[in-house]
Design an enzyme around this catalytic site. Structure first.
Site, PDB file in Angstrom:
ATOM      1  N   ASN A 193       0.484  -1.317  -0.186  1.00 38.37           N
ATOM      2  CA  ASN A 193      -0.050   0.045   0.035  1.00 38.37           C
ATOM      3  C   ASN A 193       0.834   1.059  -0.213  1.00 38.37           C
ATOM      4  O   ASN A 193       1.600   1.773   1.183  1.00 38.37           O
ATOM      5  CB  ASN A 193      -0.857   0.339   0.581  1.00 38.37           C
ATOM      6  CG  ASN A 193      -2.114   1.234   1.157  1.00 38.37           C
ATOM      7  OD1 ASN A 193      -1.358   1.643   0.812  1.00 38.37           O
ATOM      8  ND2 ASN A 193      -2.462   1.321   2.440  1.00 38.37           N
ATOM      9  N   TRP A 194       1.408   1.618  -1.233  1.00 37.28           N
ATOM     10  CA  TRP A 194       1.724   2.865  -1.236  1.00 37.28           C
ATOM     11  C   TRP A 194       1.343   4.464  -0.565  1.00 37.28           C
ATOM     12  O   TRP A 194       1.437   5.734  -1.114  1.00 37.28           O
ATOM     13  CB  TRP A 194       2.175   3.664  -2.475  1.00 37.28           C
ATOM     14  CG  TRP A 194       2.726   2.634  -3.414  1.00 37.28           C
ATOM     15  CD1 TRP A 194       3.101   1.077  -2.730  1.00 37.28           C
ATOM     16  CD2 TRP A 194       3.346   1.946  -4.685  1.00 37.28           C
ATOM     17  NE1 TRP A 194       3.675   0.004  -3.732  1.00 37.28           N
ATOM     18  CE2 TRP A 194       4.328   1.171  -5.140  1.00 37.28           C
ATOM     19  CE3 TRP A 194       3.571   2.824  -6.264  1.00 37.28           C
ATOM     20  CZ2 TRP A 194       5.111   0.426  -6.360  1.00 37.28           C
ATOM     21  CZ3 TRP A 194       3.947   2.705  -7.065  1.00 37.28           C
ATOM     22  CH2 TRP A 194       4.566   1.018  -7.058  1.00 37.28           C
ATOM     23  N   LYS A 195      -0.264   4.394  -0.456  1.00 35.52           N
ATOM     24  CA  LYS A 195      -0.756   5.454   0.231  1.00 35.52           C
ATOM     25  C   LYS A 195      -0.383   7.127  -0.676  1.00 35.52           C
ATOM     26  O   LYS A 195      -0.520   6.883  -1.611  1.00 35.52           O
ATOM     27  CB  LYS A 195       0.118   5.133   2.138  1.00 35.52           C
ATOM     28  CG  LYS A 195      -0.298   3.863   2.710  1.00 35.52           C
ATOM     29  CD  LYS A 195      -0.326   4.672   4.377  1.00 35.52           C
ATOM     30  CE  LYS A 195      -0.389   3.431   4.945  1.00 35.52           C
ATOM     31  NZ  LYS A 195      -0.506   3.321   6.038  1.00 35.52           N
ATOM     32  N   HIS A 215      -9.272   1.332   5.374  1.00 35.07           N
ATOM     33  CA  HIS A 215      -8.069   1.155   5.931  1.00 35.07           C
ATOM     34  C   HIS A 215      -8.322   2.202   6.666  1.00 35.07           C
ATOM     35  O   HIS A 215      -8.892   3.267   6.922  1.00 35.07           O
ATOM     36  CB  HIS A 215      -7.242   1.646   4.493  1.00 35.07           C
ATOM     37  CG  HIS A 215      -6.114   2.092   5.422  1.00 35.07           C
ATOM     38  ND1 HIS A 215      -5.341   2.736   6.384  1.00 35.07           N
ATOM     39  CD2 HIS A 215      -4.793   1.151   5.359  1.00 35.07           C
ATOM     40  CE1 HIS A 215      -3.977   2.969   7.062  1.00 35.07           C
ATOM     41  NE2 HIS A 215      -3.879   1.307   5.696  1.00 35.07           N
ATOM     42  N   GLU A 224      -6.992   4.352   8.091  1.00 34.28           N
ATOM     43  CA  GLU A 224      -6.751   6.205   7.786  1.00 34.28           C
ATOM     44  C   GLU A 224      -7.877   7.077   7.051  1.00 34.28           C
ATOM     45  O   GLU A 224      -8.671   7.767   7.331  1.00 34.28           O
ATOM     46  CB  GLU A 224      -4.842   6.675   6.907  1.00 34.28           C
ATOM     47  CG  GLU A 224      -4.184   5.771   7.397  1.00 34.28           C
ATOM     48  CD  GLU A 224      -2.674   5.564   6.675  1.00 34.28           C
ATOM     49  OE1 GLU A 224      -2.918   5.360   5.479  1.00 34.28           O
ATOM     50  OE2 GLU A 224      -2.432   4.875   7.508  1.00 34.28           O
ATOM     51  N   GLU A 235      -5.200  -4.790  10.683  1.00 33.10           N
ATOM     52  CA  GLU A 235      -4.618  -4.030  11.099  1.00 33.10           C
ATOM     53  C   GLU A 235      -4.686  -2.896  11.694  1.00 33.10           C
ATOM     54  O   GLU A 235      -5.599  -1.796  11.677  1.00 33.10           O
ATOM     55  CB  GLU A 235      -4.170  -2.992   9.366  1.00 33.10           C
ATOM     56  CG  GLU A 235      -3.766  -3.562   8.508  1.00 33.10           C
ATOM     57  CD  GLU A 235      -3.405  -2.432   7.180  1.00 33.10           C
ATOM     58  OE1 GLU A 235      -1.715  -2.677   6.535  1.00 33.10           O
ATOM     59  OE2 GLU A 235      -3.677  -1.029   7.468  1.00 33.10           O
ATOM     60  N   GLY A 279       2.404   2.312  10.702  1.00 31.81           N
ATOM     61  CA  GLY A 279       3.081   3.717  11.066  1.00 31.81           C
ATOM     62  C   GLY A 279       3.997   4.031  12.115  1.00 31.81           C
ATOM     63  O   GLY A 279       5.026   4.848  11.884  1.00 31.81           O
ATOM     64  N   SER A 291       3.681  -1.904  10.832  1.00 27.00           N
ATOM     65  CA  SER A 291       5.187  -2.188  10.627  1.00 27.00           C
ATOM     66  C   SER A 291       5.700  -3.623  10.613  1.00 27.00           C
ATOM     67  O   SER A 291       6.807  -3.610  11.223  1.00 27.00           O
ATOM     68  CB  SER A 291       5.103  -1.788  11.702  1.00 27.00           C
ATOM     69  OG  SER A 291       4.727  -0.284  12.007  1.00 27.00           O
ATOM     70  N   GLY A 345       3.174  -1.214   4.713  1.00 28.48           N
ATOM     71  CA  GLY A 345       3.144   0.357   4.139  1.00 28.48           C
ATOM     72  C   GLY A 345       4.396   0.650   3.563  1.00 28.48           C
ATOM     73  O   GLY A 345       4.724   0.580   2.782  1.00 28.48           O
ATOM     74  N   GLY A 346       5.389   1.523   4.561  1.00 26.57           N
ATOM     75  CA  GLY A 346       5.956   2.506   4.858  1.00 26.57           C
ATOM     76  C   GLY A 346       7.505   1.471   3.854  1.00 26.57           C
ATOM     77  O   GLY A 346       8.009   1.482   2.989  1.00 26.57           O
TER      78      GLY A 346
END
Ligand code: 13P
Length: 253
Positions: free
Chosen positions: A9-11, A97, A99, A169, A175, A215, A236-237
């Site tokens: 997930n590149w957000k 998600h 977010e 999640e 994150g 994470s 993610g990151g």
């Protein structure tokens, strides 16, 4: 045996040029054998979908989006429909998600509508659920996630469920560098499977793919993916770094 899935997930990261650079590096690092063990999905921002699709269309990497609207078309400024995602080559779409829930007031109700629309257009929904830190500290994490799963899957048939992937999640792990321990994550995945067993059947519960997200990196991924009920990860990151993302993919046993 459930085949694993690793989804990136590149957000809201990477413009077209940087997206092109990242996907080219990922493609270079992977080999054919990888895809026997795991499905690989990348979910770039909307603006990079077409560019990334053109670079992966002859490979085994699949394209996903990070959100969509539940209507087909109309006066919904700033939104994107399932039809649009299909036309750009998406096979998957992340829905609900945390977010989106936190910053854009997404609810289980809208997630449910979106799941139905995604399925209508043969997009595989990756449905996100997870508790906040406060909820975990109060010990109510299992009932929170159970509610989310039940609400999101309202009026979804067992046949439709086959196309759905759940991503657990925990909000406190996203994150933050505080990943859930493999045991904590596996316990929740088992809980989700038992909810599915009650709602549908043992067979459905066994077949459902449940990803862990929060994470995940190349150092902790192998232990997470070795758990009985963890079928891969929503990254993610670490999915923004080609080396980390490919090492995570290679850590699938
Ligand atoms: P991080 O891997 O950056 O914690 O993000 C997880 C996530 O939200 C994936 O959807």
């Amino acid at each position: 045996m459930r085949k694993k899935i690793i989804a990136g997930n590149w957000k809201m990261n990477l413009d077209i040029q940087l997206s092109e650079q990242l996907i080219k590096e990922i493609l270079k690092n992977l080999n054919k054998e990888v895809f026997l063990k795991t499905d690989v999905v990348v979910c770039p921002p909307f603006t990079s979908l077409l560019t990334v699709f053109n670079l992966i269309k002859d490979s085994d990497i699949k394209l996903g989006a990070q959100n969509m609207h539940y209507e087909n078309e109309g006066a919904f400024t700033g939104e994107v429909s399932a039809i649009m995602l299909k036309s750009v080559g998406c096979k998957y779409v992340i829905l609900g998600h945390s977010e989106r829930r936190q910053y854009f007031l997404e609810t289980d109700k809208t997630v449910n509508l979106k799941i139905k629309k995604a399925l209508e257009y043969s997009l595989n929904p990756i449905v996100c659920v997870g508790e906040t830190l406060e909820q975990r500290e109060s010990g109510i994490q299992e009932s929170i996630v159970e509610e989310q799963v039940k609400n999101c899957l309202k009026e979804i048939t067992s046949e439709q469920l086959k196309k759905i992937i759940i991503a657990y999640e925990p909000v406190w792990a996203i994150g933050t560098g505080h990943t859930a321990t493999p045991t904590q994550a596996n316990e929740m995945h088992k809980k989700i499977r038992s909810v599915i067993e009650d709602l549908y059947s043992t067979e459905c519960a066994k077949e459902l793919k449940i990803l862990y997200g929060g994470s995940v990196n190349e150092k902790n991924s192998a232990d997470l993916f070795a758990q009985s009920d963890i079928d891969g990860g929503l990254i993610g990151g670490a999915s923004l770094r080609s080396k980390s993302f490919t090492e995570i993919i290679f850590s699938v046993v």
